[in-house]
Structures are given as C-alpha cells and as structure tokens.
Design a protein around this motif. Structure first.
Motif, short mmCIF file in Angstrom:
data_model
loop_
_atom_site.label_atom_id
_atom_site.label_comp_id
_atom_site.label_asym_id
_atom_site.label_seq_id
_atom_site.Cartn_x
_atom_site.Cartn_y
_atom_site.Cartn_z
N LYS A 18 87.77 53.08 3.98
CA LYS A 18 88.24 52.59 3.01
C LYS A 18 87.40 51.13 3.05
O LYS A 18 87.82 51.03 1.80
N SER A 19 87.41 50.86 4.25
CA SER A 19 87.63 48.76 4.03
C SER A 19 86.12 48.82 4.48
O SER A 19 85.85 47.84 3.48
N ALA A 20 85.48 49.36 4.73
CA ALA A 20 84.10 49.12 4.68
C ALA A 20 83.58 49.40 3.31
O ALA A 20 82.46 48.25 3.21
N LEU A 21 83.53 50.35 2.98
CA LEU A 21 83.11 50.58 1.34
C LEU A 21 83.38 49.63 0.82
O LEU A 21 81.95 49.50 0.05
N PRO A 22 83.46 49.54 0.51
CA PRO A 22 84.05 47.82 -0.94
C PRO A 22 83.03 47.00 -0.23
O PRO A 22 82.89 46.32 -1.72
N ALA A 23 83.27 46.35 0.94
CA ALA A 23 82.23 45.37 1.42
C ALA A 23 80.93 45.84 1.52
O ALA A 23 80.44 44.77 0.95
N LEU A 24 80.51 47.47 2.04
CA LEU A 24 78.98 47.42 1.87
C LEU A 24 78.77 48.06 0.10
O LEU A 24 77.62 47.92 -0.16
N GLU A 25 79.66 48.29 -0.55
CA GLU A 25 79.12 47.94 -2.51
C GLU A 25 78.53 46.81 -2.97
O GLU A 25 78.08 46.79 -3.48
N TYR A 26 79.81 45.85 -2.54
CA TYR A 26 79.58 45.02 -3.15
C TYR A 26 78.61 43.81 -2.44
O TYR A 26 77.32 43.57 -2.96
N ALA A 27 77.66 44.10 -1.09
CA ALA A 27 76.45 43.82 0.43
C ALA A 27 75.29 44.49 -1.54
O ALA A 27 74.50 44.03 -0.95
N ALA A 28 75.72 45.51 -1.25
CA ALA A 28 74.41 46.21 -1.40
C ALA A 28 73.93 46.11 -3.53
O ALA A 28 73.02 45.79 -3.87
N GLY A 29 75.13 45.83 -4.07
CA GLY A 29 75.16 44.87 -5.67
C GLY A 29 74.69 43.94 -5.64
O GLY A 29 74.33 43.62 -6.78
N HIS A 30 74.37 43.18 -3.81
CA HIS A 30 73.76 41.42 -4.79
C HIS A 30 72.78 41.39 -4.08
O HIS A 30 72.02 41.12 -3.01
N GLY A 31 72.31 43.15 -3.56
CA GLY A 31 70.73 43.00 -2.76
C GLY A 31 70.70 43.03 -1.58
O GLY A 31 69.37 43.15 -1.02
N VAL A 32 72.03 43.42 -0.42
CA VAL A 32 71.44 43.38 0.79
C VAL A 32 70.65 44.49 1.21
O VAL A 32 71.39 45.99 1.20
N LEU A 33 69.47 44.68 1.69
CA LEU A 33 68.93 45.38 2.58
C LEU A 33 69.55 46.68 3.02
O LEU A 33 69.69 47.88 3.06
N GLY A 34 70.14 45.55 4.22
CA GLY A 34 71.46 46.15 5.38
C GLY A 34 72.01 47.55 4.55
O GLY A 34 72.65 48.63 5.05
N ALA A 35 73.13 46.95 3.09
CA ALA A 35 74.07 47.20 3.34
C ALA A 35 73.03 48.99 2.23
O ALA A 35 74.38 49.64 1.91
#
Length: 328
Positions: free
Chosen positions: A53-70
């Motif tokens: 639950k804590s991980a998903l918002p952070a990963l989604e933010y990173a993915a939305g800003h182009g981080v391939l790993g996320a």
C-alpha cells in the motif's frame, strides 16, 4: 524471467534504468517525492518490506515520470498478482509504455533484455486478448511482437512462445520445422519449457528426425531447469516421467552423457540448420516495428518468418557430433 530489484541497479546499468531528471518541480505544490528516482527507491524498499500500500503510490509516481525500473516492477507485479491483485490491463499498459519508449534501443544495450521482455509480454496478451481492457485477440499481431522480441532482443520466452504458435498454426502458418528452430534457440538459453517441448519432438520424431537419447536428455535438463516455475514444473515433470519410463537402459545412459553438452558446460560449434523456402521469407527490420499506441489493426502485414541469416537461425546448441547435430 529475472526479477528486477533495487540491489541490481548499479554502475553503468543505473544510468539506463533510472532515466529521470534529478527532480520534479511544480508551481502549484511541492512534489510528493524529492525526485522520480527517489520515489522508485522508496517504492522498491516498501515492497521488499511487505508494504504494497505504501509502495504502489511511489512506484506509480516514478513510472509516470519515465523510470523504467518502476514501469517494469509494476508490470510484473500486476501480471503475476499476489502482493497486489492481479490486473492484466494494468500490466499490459506498463509493458506497452516500455515498448513504446524503448523500441529502438540497440540489442547490445544494458536494458535490451527488459525491452525484449516487454515485447514478449505484449505478444502473449495479444494471443488471448484481455476481456477487461478490452483487448481483442490478435494472434497475427502477437506473432510479430514475439518475433521481434525473439529475433532482435533474443528473448528466450518470446522464442518459446513463437514456437508454440508455429506448432499450432495460431497467427502463422503451421510449421513444426520452424517451431523446432525457435525452440532450439530458447533451449540453448536453458529455457525449461523449450527444452521439454523440443525434447518431446526429438523423442517421437515429430517434425524433426527422431533421436530419442537427445530428446530424453533435453527432458532431463528441462526437469532440472524448471525449478520453481509454476507454469511449467508440473507438465514437464509428467512428460519426463512418462518418457523415461519408456526408455531402455542404453538410451538413458546416452542421454545422461549428453546432458553436459546440452547444458552449455561443454560448448562446441555444431549448428542446427533448417532450410526454409526463400520465397516465403520476409524480414521484419527493427525500424519497422509498429507503434503500440492507438492501434486498431495489425500493422505487420503478411509476415511469416524472419530469414535464418537475419536472426541467427543457424544456432549452435553446445553439441558435439555425438549430440544433437543438425535438426532435419
């Protein structure tokens, strides 16, 4: 498939995986994270700590800003389910983002295998479709995506999945010989499913010249390599058990002797050569791989296969003259 984790990011690879600016600013409100890279690291840390639950918002933010790993982490999470509810629609979208952004990376790039994984995953989704998306089945388009992932990026899972299409004639003209060649390429990379299917074909002489010792050796390797692969372990074990029960002692001994050759521990240059009809061959240059956005119909056209010379179809299998030899 390899699991991508924060601990694996280092050195030159980090420069490719974390493709984001140092920070993300806003004139209206401060960003929720110092940077997209920081969000990715926080997300991975929270996921590893069992806090999705804590991980998903952070990963989604990173993915939305182009981080391939996320993007890759989220695609895998949603495709597999477990830590988060399985959601093929979300997984598809993240894989599509990766394929769209990085389709032109060189095959020698440190991130090429991740891009190949994305193309392979998309191909698998197009084979069956996704009812909730909705994504309608399109096996012809799927074959093109798998072919690109297998030929250009060398993705073993894509090579295996494309071989299965040729075995059944799904999206391509049925051709067990071409299927055997794709299986051989994946089997050389110790893909358990490919080893098992090719082993069955060699054991029975289905589409290739019958060589029971070689077929049994591949089944032995497949059983060994299946490990914790839930998708393959049961049927591979059943196939191995059924086959070895039929084998005589001499065949079993020969198969055991061949295993080191096929496992890649004793490499040689013997190649697997399968002739193809030149008139039926049309190549798929990497530059012509279609965009996956706003797609309404297949764009690959009547492509049947990539020429052997263009994709390295004459492949060594780590075999001596006493081993697999050439599939005929």
């Amino acid at each position: 498939m390899p699991i991508f984790s924060a601990s694996q990011i280092g050195g030159a690879l980090a420069a490719f995986i974390v493709l984001t600016p140092a920070g993300v600013s806003s004139t209206d409100a401060p960003p929720p994270y110092v940077s997209a890279t920081d969000a990715y690291r926080q997300g991975v840390s929270a996921m590893n700590a069992g806090k999705p639950k804590s991980a998903l918002p952070a990963l989604e933010y990173a993915a939305g800003h182009g981080v391939l790993g996320a993007q890759l982490k989220l695609a895998r999470l949603y495709a597999k389910g477990g830590a988060v509810p399985k959601d093929d629609t979300k997984a598809f979208r993240y894989y599509q983002d990766i394929a769209d952004q990085y389709a032109d990376v060189p095959a020698s790039s440190p991130i090429a295998r991740y891009v190949g994984e994305a193309f392979c995953a998309l191909g698998r989704y197009y084979v069956a479709g996704i009812s909730g998306a909705p994504l309608h089945p399109d096996p012809v388009y799927a074959a093109g995506l798998l072919r690109h992932a297998g030929a250009y990026f060398g993705d073993a899972e894509a090579q295996y999945q494309l071989a299965r299409l040729y075995l059944t004639g799904t999206g391509v003209e049925q051709n067990r010989t071409i299927a055997a060649n794709w299986l051989s390429m994946a089997a050389r990379k110790q893909h358990a499913g490919a080893q098992a299917v090719l082993g069955e074909m060699l054991w029975s002489g289905d589409g290739v010249r019958q060589r029971q010792a070689q077929g049994l050796a591949l089944l032995m390797l497949a059983k060994q390599n299946a490990g914790g692969d839930d998708d393959n372990v049961v049927w591979i074990d059943e196939s191995y058990t059924k086959t070895i029960a039929l084998a005589d002692r001499a065949t079993v001994q020969e198969a055991q002797a061949l295993m080191p050759h096929m496992s890649g521990t004793r490499p040689t240059t013997t190649a697997v050569n399968i002739a193809t009809d030149a008139a039926a061959v049309r190549a798929v240059p990497a530059a012509q791989v279609p965009s996956l956005t706003a797609r309404t119909e297949p764009r690959l056209g009547p492509v049947d296969l990539v020429p052997p010379a263009a994709m390295g179809m004459s492949v060594g299998f780590g075999m001596s003259d006493t081993g697999m030899g050439g599939l005929q």
